[in-house]
Design a protein around this motif. Structure first.
Motif, PDB file in Angstrom:
ATOM      1  N   LEU A  40      18.179 -42.190 -12.724  1.00 40.34           N
ATOM      2  CA  LEU A  40      18.929 -42.897 -13.393  1.00 40.34           C
ATOM      3  C   LEU A  40      18.189 -43.212 -14.635  1.00 40.34           C
TER       4      LEU A  40
ATOM      5  N   SER B   3      19.721 -42.900 -18.337  1.00 40.70           N
ATOM      6  CA  SER B   3      20.288 -44.062 -19.032  1.00 40.70           C
ATOM      7  C   SER B   3      19.559 -44.755 -20.090  1.00 40.70           C
TER       8      SER B   3
ATOM      9  N   GLN C  16      31.970 -55.084 -14.583  1.00 40.87           N
ATOM     10  CA  GLN C  16      33.351 -54.524 -14.061  1.00 40.87           C
ATOM     11  C   GLN C  16      33.812 -55.594 -13.010  1.00 40.87           C
TER      12      GLN C  16
ATOM     13  N   HIS D  83      23.970 -54.251  -8.104  1.00 43.72           N
ATOM     14  CA  HIS D  83      22.327 -53.535  -8.920  1.00 43.72           C
ATOM     15  C   HIS D  83      21.712 -53.167  -7.719  1.00 43.72           C
TER      16      HIS D  83
ATOM     17  N   THR E 221      25.767 -58.259 -18.180  1.00 44.77           N
ATOM     18  CA  THR E 221      25.373 -57.711 -16.672  1.00 44.77           C
ATOM     19  C   THR E 221      24.030 -58.670 -16.326  1.00 44.77           C
TER      20      THR E 221
ATOM     21  N   SER F 209      16.844 -49.645 -19.478  1.00 43.55           N
ATOM     22  CA  SER F 209      18.024 -49.079 -18.822  1.00 43.55           C
ATOM     23  C   SER F 209      18.513 -49.493 -17.597  1.00 43.55           C
ATOM     24  N   TRP F 210      17.500 -50.343 -16.803  1.00 42.83           N
ATOM     25  CA  TRP F 210      18.036 -50.938 -15.617  1.00 42.83           C
ATOM     26  C   TRP F 210      18.899 -52.328 -16.061  1.00 42.83           C
TER      27      TRP F 210
ATOM     28  N   ARG G 213      21.603 -52.060 -18.253  1.00 43.52           N
ATOM     29  CA  ARG G 213      22.756 -51.612 -18.614  1.00 43.52           C
ATOM     30  C   ARG G 213      23.896 -51.218 -17.623  1.00 43.52           C
ATOM     31  N   PRO G 214      25.045 -51.038 -18.095  1.00 50.46           N
ATOM     32  CA  PRO G 214      26.258 -51.091 -17.068  1.00 50.46           C
ATOM     33  C   PRO G 214      25.940 -49.662 -16.174  1.00 50.46           C
ATOM     34  N   ALA G 215      25.261 -48.801 -16.908  1.00 49.05           N
ATOM     35  CA  ALA G 215      25.108 -47.302 -16.038  1.00 49.05           C
ATOM     36  C   ALA G 215      24.171 -47.600 -14.843  1.00 49.05           C
ATOM     37  N   ALA G 216      23.381 -48.532 -14.903  1.00 49.05           N
ATOM     38  CA  ALA G 216      22.463 -48.892 -13.612  1.00 49.05           C
ATOM     39  C   ALA G 216      23.476 -49.616 -12.536  1.00 49.05           C
TER      40      ALA G 216
ATOM     41  N   THR H  35      25.426 -49.184 -10.160  1.00 46.68           N
ATOM     42  CA  THR H  35      26.064 -48.295  -9.165  1.00 46.68           C
ATOM     43  C   THR H  35      26.012 -48.376  -7.534  1.00 46.68           C
TER      44      THR H  35
END
Length: 362
Positions: free
Chosen positions: A43, A47, A91, A139, A200, A234-235, A237-240, A242
């Protein structure tokens, strides 16, 4: 061509089997290395390419505070700039598919965090704290349950993640109006309300203290008396985010009790390390024993003595208590049961005067 290669391979296998096995092993190793080189990236590399070597989420740091006066801490916090660029909202979080027990426990834990961490602030301050808790649930660096996030580290010597679980706040009975207000905010957050200004963020602290990690994270919001941060790179950001919610919650009452007991144990240990420890250290051969707090929560101290203490006791010159305190004759008699001193005056009524000897002068 293919047939010729097959015949040559067959001949080599019959004549040089060891060499053929070695060549096969080399080829297999090359195949594995090639597969590893082209495996799916993690990830962090997808990301954020700033740290492609990271293969797992960073460990959340304990809230260790620099020893600074509040005025200096306020000035330092103001000097740390807000992160530039987008600050996307999290989210929505929902417990729709969780059972009633999990929902009640999550509500209890989130209400506690809101009340004890931001009960003195306005509604936005409470919503911001609730959002951080739910951001952590999603997270991978944190537990996958609300209660797990709230009470993380509360029984470990390394420190808690939310200070109210390890500073004695849980011993304070909440006022009903403040608790009801915090419960309303918690219920809204668990039903999908998102407080967008903190984005976030997964960390925060009061503006009058400076944690050691403050400058290592990205400061992305200030709400009331709290400053909020997200992971750098990256950690954060929204993509992290999950991690799936566990849909089960540990027992909130048990977590609360364990946190209270741990705090009382640490308080007793700190006390032992203070005046009591100094007094015990002055006694030859004395060693302090750590005890759990009593059921009432009061502090208990135990001391044991080794052979050094026995030798020291044998070598001490005994001095009678009556001599040490310079006791009166009456006290000596009362304590020892011995005979009164020669010059001791009789107790009770005074003795009758002795008659005069001889007649009067003429």
């Amino acid at each position: 061509m293919t047939q010729a290669i097959a015949l040559a391979t067959s001949r080599l296998w019959r004549e040089r089997p060891k060499e053929m096995l070695l060549a096969g092993g080399v080829a297999f190793a090359a195949f594995v290395a090639a597969g590893t080189a082209y495996s799916t990236p993690d990830l962090a590399s997808l990301s954020g390419r700033n740290d492609p070597t990271k293969v797992g989420p960073p460990a959340p740091p304990p809230l260790l505070i620099k020893e600074l006066p509040p005025e200096q801490a306020l000035a330092i916090n103001k000097q740390i700039p807000l992160t530039q660029g987008p600050n996307p909202a999290a989210q929505p979080f929902s417990l729709n598919k969780s059972d009633t027990a999990a929902r009640d426990r999550a509500l209890e834990c989130l209400t506690s965090a809101i009340y004890y961490e931001a009960g003195s602030q306005d509604a936005d301050g409470e919503r911001a704290v609730a959002q951080v808790v739910l951001n952590r649930v999603r997270h991978p660096a944190f537990p996958a349950s609300v209660c797990g996030v709230v009470y993380e580290g509360s029984t470990r010597p390394t420190g808690c993640q939310f200070t109210f679980t390890c500073d004695g706040s849980l011993m304070r009975q909440p006022d009903q109006a403040g608790w009801d207000r915090a419960r309303t905010v918690a219920a809204a957050a668990l039903n999908g309300f998102v407080y967008a200004p903190v984005g976030t963020a997964t960390h925060y602290h009061a503006d009058y203290v400076v944690p050691y990690w403050a400058e290592t994270l990205s400061k992305n919001a200030v709400v009331g008396a709290h400053i909020f941060y997200r992971w750098a790179g990256s950690w954060g950001r929204p993509a992290a985010f999950t991690q799936a919610y566990s849909r089960s919650e540990p027992n909130a009452g048990a977590l609360r009790s364990a946190a209270i007991m741990a705090e009382q144990r640490d308080r007793a240990t700190r006390s032992i390390n203070g005046e009591e420890a100094q007094a015990i250290a002055e006694i030859p051969g004395a060693e302090a024993i750590k005890l759990e707090p009593s059921m009432r929560g009061d502090k208990r101290v135990a001391v044991r003595f080794n052979l050094t203490a026995r030798k020291a006791s044998d070598s001490v010159k005994h001095e009678a208590y009556v001599e040490k305190v310079k006791a009166s004759d009456n006290l000596r008699f009362a304590l020892t049961g011995g005979e009164p001193q020669a010059d001791e005056k009789p107790l009770g009524q005074p003795a009758a005067p002795a008659p005069a000897s001889g007649g009067s002068a003429q």
